[in-house]
Scaffold this motif. Structure first.
Motif, PDB file in Angstrom:
ATOM      1  N   VAL A 143       0.883  -1.093  -0.158  1.00 33.11           N
ATOM      2  CA  VAL A 143       0.065   0.081  -0.014  1.00 33.11           C
ATOM      3  C   VAL A 143       0.980   1.409  -0.102  1.00 33.11           C
ATOM      4  O   VAL A 143       0.583   2.103  -0.942  1.00 33.11           O
ATOM      5  CB  VAL A 143      -1.097   0.060   1.111  1.00 33.11           C
ATOM      6  CG1 VAL A 143      -1.833   1.327   1.228  1.00 33.11           C
ATOM      7  CG2 VAL A 143      -1.880  -1.149   1.091  1.00 33.11           C
ATOM      8  N   HIS A 144       1.841   1.311   0.771  1.00 31.89           N
ATOM      9  CA  HIS A 144       2.687   2.678   0.908  1.00 31.89           C
ATOM     10  C   HIS A 144       3.662   2.534  -0.039  1.00 31.89           C
ATOM     11  O   HIS A 144       4.474   3.907  -0.120  1.00 31.89           O
ATOM     12  CB  HIS A 144       2.870   2.810   2.435  1.00 31.89           C
ATOM     13  CG  HIS A 144       4.118   2.158   2.958  1.00 31.89           C
ATOM     14  ND1 HIS A 144       5.392   1.786   2.442  1.00 31.89           N
ATOM     15  CD2 HIS A 144       4.292   0.996   4.199  1.00 31.89           C
ATOM     16  CE1 HIS A 144       6.190   1.028   3.443  1.00 31.89           C
ATOM     17  NE2 HIS A 144       5.388   0.282   3.980  1.00 31.89           N
ATOM     18  N   GLN A 145       4.488   1.479  -0.608  1.00 36.84           N
ATOM     19  CA  GLN A 145       5.219   1.716  -1.577  1.00 36.84           C
ATOM     20  C   GLN A 145       6.597   2.570  -1.122  1.00 36.84           C
ATOM     21  O   GLN A 145       7.040   3.264  -2.023  1.00 36.84           O
ATOM     22  CB  GLN A 145       4.693   2.246  -2.709  1.00 36.84           C
ATOM     23  CG  GLN A 145       3.702   1.431  -3.678  1.00 36.84           C
ATOM     24  CD  GLN A 145       4.423   0.116  -4.154  1.00 36.84           C
ATOM     25  OE1 GLN A 145       5.607  -0.042  -4.583  1.00 36.84           O
ATOM     26  NE2 GLN A 145       3.672  -1.011  -3.943  1.00 36.84           N
ATOM     27  N   GLY A 146       6.763   2.504  -0.021  1.00 37.52           N
ATOM     28  CA  GLY A 146       7.940   3.181   0.618  1.00 37.52           C
ATOM     29  C   GLY A 146       7.582   4.575   1.056  1.00 37.52           C
ATOM     30  O   GLY A 146       8.694   5.138   1.755  1.00 37.52           O
ATOM     31  N   TYR A 147       6.324   4.854   1.155  1.00 39.69           N
ATOM     32  CA  TYR A 147       6.014   6.124   1.912  1.00 39.69           C
ATOM     33  C   TYR A 147       4.936   6.052   2.942  1.00 39.69           C
ATOM     34  O   TYR A 147       3.801   6.493   2.772  1.00 39.69           O
ATOM     35  CB  TYR A 147       5.482   7.035   0.649  1.00 39.69           C
ATOM     36  CG  TYR A 147       6.796   7.426  -0.118  1.00 39.69           C
ATOM     37  CD1 TYR A 147       7.479   8.770   0.103  1.00 39.69           C
ATOM     38  CD2 TYR A 147       7.054   6.829  -1.347  1.00 39.69           C
ATOM     39  CE1 TYR A 147       8.716   9.055  -0.663  1.00 39.69           C
ATOM     40  CE2 TYR A 147       8.229   7.264  -2.103  1.00 39.69           C
ATOM     41  CZ  TYR A 147       9.101   8.091  -1.803  1.00 39.69           C
ATOM     42  OH  TYR A 147      10.128   8.572  -2.611  1.00 39.69           O
ATOM     43  N   PRO A 148       5.269   5.326   3.995  1.00 40.98           N
ATOM     44  CA  PRO A 148       4.107   5.029   5.055  1.00 40.98           C
ATOM     45  C   PRO A 148       3.556   6.470   5.438  1.00 40.98           C
ATOM     46  O   PRO A 148       2.253   6.396   5.737  1.00 40.98           O
ATOM     47  CB  PRO A 148       4.967   4.447   5.949  1.00 40.98           C
ATOM     48  CG  PRO A 148       6.471   4.594   5.966  1.00 40.98           C
ATOM     49  CD  PRO A 148       6.584   5.069   4.465  1.00 40.98           C
ATOM     50  N   LYS A 149       4.412   7.431   5.611  1.00 40.50           N
ATOM     51  CA  LYS A 149       4.162   8.925   6.345  1.00 40.50           C
ATOM     52  C   LYS A 149       2.986   9.217   5.334  1.00 40.50           C
ATOM     53  O   LYS A 149       1.748   9.637   5.988  1.00 40.50           O
ATOM     54  CB  LYS A 149       4.895   9.395   6.455  1.00 40.50           C
ATOM     55  CG  LYS A 149       4.619  11.137   7.174  1.00 40.50           C
ATOM     56  CD  LYS A 149       5.760  11.805   7.378  1.00 40.50           C
ATOM     57  CE  LYS A 149       5.530  13.387   8.065  1.00 40.50           C
ATOM     58  NZ  LYS A 149       6.475  14.193   8.082  1.00 40.50           N
ATOM     59  N   GLU A 150       3.068   9.432   4.031  1.00 37.02           N
ATOM     60  CA  GLU A 150       2.060   9.956   3.297  1.00 37.02           C
ATOM     61  C   GLU A 150       0.801   9.085   2.961  1.00 37.02           C
ATOM     62  O   GLU A 150      -0.324   9.485   3.069  1.00 37.02           O
ATOM     63  CB  GLU A 150       2.774  10.119   1.866  1.00 37.02           C
ATOM     64  CG  GLU A 150       3.646  11.146   1.541  1.00 37.02           C
ATOM     65  CD  GLU A 150       4.811  10.956   2.318  1.00 37.02           C
ATOM     66  OE1 GLU A 150       5.837  11.719   2.300  1.00 37.02           O
ATOM     67  OE2 GLU A 150       5.329   9.579   2.650  1.00 37.02           O
ATOM     68  N   THR A 151       0.777   7.896   3.285  1.00 42.59           N
ATOM     69  CA  THR A 151      -0.052   6.881   3.452  1.00 42.59           C
ATOM     70  C   THR A 151      -1.006   7.020   4.746  1.00 42.59           C
ATOM     71  O   THR A 151      -2.132   7.044   4.392  1.00 42.59           O
ATOM     72  CB  THR A 151       0.178   5.339   3.278  1.00 42.59           C
ATOM     73  OG1 THR A 151       1.217   5.427   1.824  1.00 42.59           O
ATOM     74  CG2 THR A 151      -0.769   4.422   3.094  1.00 42.59           C
ATOM     75  N   LEU A 152      -0.249   6.985   5.704  1.00 40.84           N
ATOM     76  CA  LEU A 152      -0.790   7.288   7.066  1.00 40.84           C
ATOM     77  C   LEU A 152      -1.809   8.487   7.149  1.00 40.84           C
ATOM     78  O   LEU A 152      -2.763   8.662   7.526  1.00 40.84           O
ATOM     79  CB  LEU A 152       0.148   7.116   8.209  1.00 40.84           C
ATOM     80  CG  LEU A 152       0.550   5.879   8.521  1.00 40.84           C
ATOM     81  CD1 LEU A 152       1.694   6.009   9.367  1.00 40.84           C
ATOM     82  CD2 LEU A 152      -0.417   4.655   8.478  1.00 40.84           C
ATOM     83  N   THR A 153      -1.177   9.741   6.405  1.00 42.93           N
ATOM     84  CA  THR A 153      -1.931  10.922   6.485  1.00 42.93           C
ATOM     85  C   THR A 153      -3.134  10.919   5.403  1.00 42.93           C
ATOM     86  O   THR A 153      -4.032  11.445   5.951  1.00 42.93           O
ATOM     87  CB  THR A 153      -0.702  11.969   5.757  1.00 42.93           C
ATOM     88  OG1 THR A 153       0.287  12.006   6.530  1.00 42.93           O
ATOM     89  CG2 THR A 153      -1.568  13.328   5.569  1.00 42.93           C
ATOM     90  N   ARG A 154      -2.950  10.041   4.375  1.00 44.47           N
ATOM     91  CA  ARG A 154      -4.329  10.069   3.469  1.00 44.47           C
ATOM     92  C   ARG A 154      -5.437   9.254   4.307  1.00 44.47           C
ATOM     93  O   ARG A 154      -6.602   9.726   4.260  1.00 44.47           O
ATOM     94  CB  ARG A 154      -4.165   9.007   2.486  1.00 44.47           C
ATOM     95  CG  ARG A 154      -3.378   9.887   1.124  1.00 44.47           C
ATOM     96  CD  ARG A 154      -3.219   8.933   0.018  1.00 44.47           C
ATOM     97  NE  ARG A 154      -2.885   7.634   0.125  1.00 44.47           N
ATOM     98  CZ  ARG A 154      -3.363   6.577   0.264  1.00 44.47           C
ATOM     99  NH1 ARG A 154      -4.756   6.555   0.169  1.00 44.47           N
ATOM    100  NH2 ARG A 154      -2.674   5.280   0.269  1.00 44.47           N
ATOM    101  N   PHE A 155      -5.049   8.204   4.946  1.00 44.88           N
ATOM    102  CA  PHE A 155      -6.278   7.483   5.974  1.00 44.88           C
ATOM    103  C   PHE A 155      -6.675   8.527   6.850  1.00 44.88           C
ATOM    104  O   PHE A 155      -7.770   8.598   7.357  1.00 44.88           O
ATOM    105  CB  PHE A 155      -5.507   6.539   6.447  1.00 44.88           C
ATOM    106  CG  PHE A 155      -5.479   5.300   5.464  1.00 44.88           C
ATOM    107  CD1 PHE A 155      -6.783   4.270   5.552  1.00 44.88           C
ATOM    108  CD2 PHE A 155      -4.543   4.966   4.665  1.00 44.88           C
ATOM    109  CE1 PHE A 155      -6.979   3.218   4.530  1.00 44.88           C
ATOM    110  CE2 PHE A 155      -4.894   3.838   3.549  1.00 44.88           C
ATOM    111  CZ  PHE A 155      -5.764   2.880   3.591  1.00 44.88           C
TER     112      PHE A 155
END
Length: 328
Positions: A30-42
């Motif tokens: 899901v995050h493809q190396g960008y967990p912070k950006e993914t958590l922010t979306r959710f």
């Protein structure tokens, strides 16, 4: 992001470190190396409530595991004639990129019929496009631009929208629910073009029911929207139905390679080729459609569907004006 939002991301990161290994593996896809950006979306999707967001992510990761979403790009829709039929009746494509590097996805809402295959194939096809966008296209753009590119824009063509579209509400709700719960905040802006009376009438009813965040993302443009869209993208990236004022048609022949809905368009050939290649690495390819479980829609989304159905019913009882105009 402000201090409060930074703190929410940190809290959520700590919670995600505690999830079981299978969920962590799926989260990497899901995050493809960008967990912070993914958590922010959710977090945005749950109004920055950490506990609600954590539940949303865990539910989504369990959904991915239970429905084999992480291997969906290894499941070609076969035979190819079936795939072409789906492309002819589920009109979606990638027409190009904005000047900022966001993918431009075009959707032929009015002329999509969803009548050539089972609902499972249409949901599978939609998820495959989502996953290809998130795991192939966006990482490629991120590398190209040297910064995270995590969203797209969508241009929705309403040409051909009729009262008979009411029969498609169920499948559209299923697809929308899958997106809302598992791919939140992936679309920066929705541009709606070639708007007929039927859309304008529904929009007036639906708009007050939308969350403020969603409302700000929807821009209803005049006519084909060409002039407005040219402010953010080059002519070559415009969907075919926006290229000349008044053309309005999103229908296509299967050999029309300039039409981004066509299975012969470069995007669809690349996507289908990628899935076939991934499948060739597996010893056993599962045949048939992927039966994805559709979560229950948000109660507010259910209200929106009811409002659309009621408006369609009302219009069915009277003759709507023939002329088209821009929604308010």
């Amino acid at each position: 992001m402000g201090a409060d939002s930074e703190d929410a991301v940190k809290q959520l990161s700590l919670l995600m470190e505690q999830v079981e290994a299978p969920l962590k593996r799926s989260f990497q896809n899901v995050h493809q190396g960008y967990p912070k950006e993914t958590l922010t979306r959710f977090l945005k999707a749950r109004e920055w409530n950490v506990q609600k967001t954590y539940k949303m992510i865990v539910d989504s990761l369990n959904w991915r595991i239970q429905n084999e979403i992480d291997t969906v790009l290894e499941r070609p829709i076969v035979p190819v004639d079936l795939y072409r039929s789906i492309r002819d009746s589920q009109l979606v494509g990638l027409s190009g990129f904005t000047r900022e590097g966001l993918p431009v996805f075009a959707i032929g809402v009015g002329y999509s019929t969803y009548d050539k295959a089972s609902v499972h194939y249409y949901v599978q096809s939609h998820i495959q496009i989502n996953e290809y966008r998130d795991r192939v296209i966006l990482p490629r753009l991120t590398q190209q631009f040297g910064r995270p590119v995590t969203q797209c824009i969508k241009v929705l063509d309403m040409t051909g929208l009729k009262l008979s579209a009411l029969s498609q509400i169920k499948i559209l709700t299923s697809i929308s629910t899958v997106d809302d719960l598992n791919y939140p905040e992936k679309t920066e802006t929705y541009y709606v073009v070639n708007v007929p009376y039927i859309f304008s009438a529904c929009w007036k009813v639906v708009k007050p029911l939308l969350q403020e965040r969603t409302k700000k993302k929807v821009k209803v443009l005049s006519g084909s929207g060409r002039d407005e869209l040219l402010k953010i993208m080059d002519y070559s990236a415009l969907p075919h139905f926006c290229r000349r004022e008044g053309s309005g048609s999103s229908k296509h022949s299967s050999s029309d390679v300039d039409n981004c809905f066509s299975p012969d368009h470069a995007f669809h050939k690349e996507l289908y080729g990628h899935i076939k290649e991934q499948a060739s690495h597996r010893e056993l390819i599962k045949m048939g459609s992927l039966h994805v479980s559709i979560p229950e829609p948000d109660p507010n989304d259910a209200k929106i569907v009811e409002a659309i159905e009621a408006e369609f019913q009302k219009m069915g009882d009277q003759d709507p004006p023939a002329n088209s105009h821009k929604a308010e």
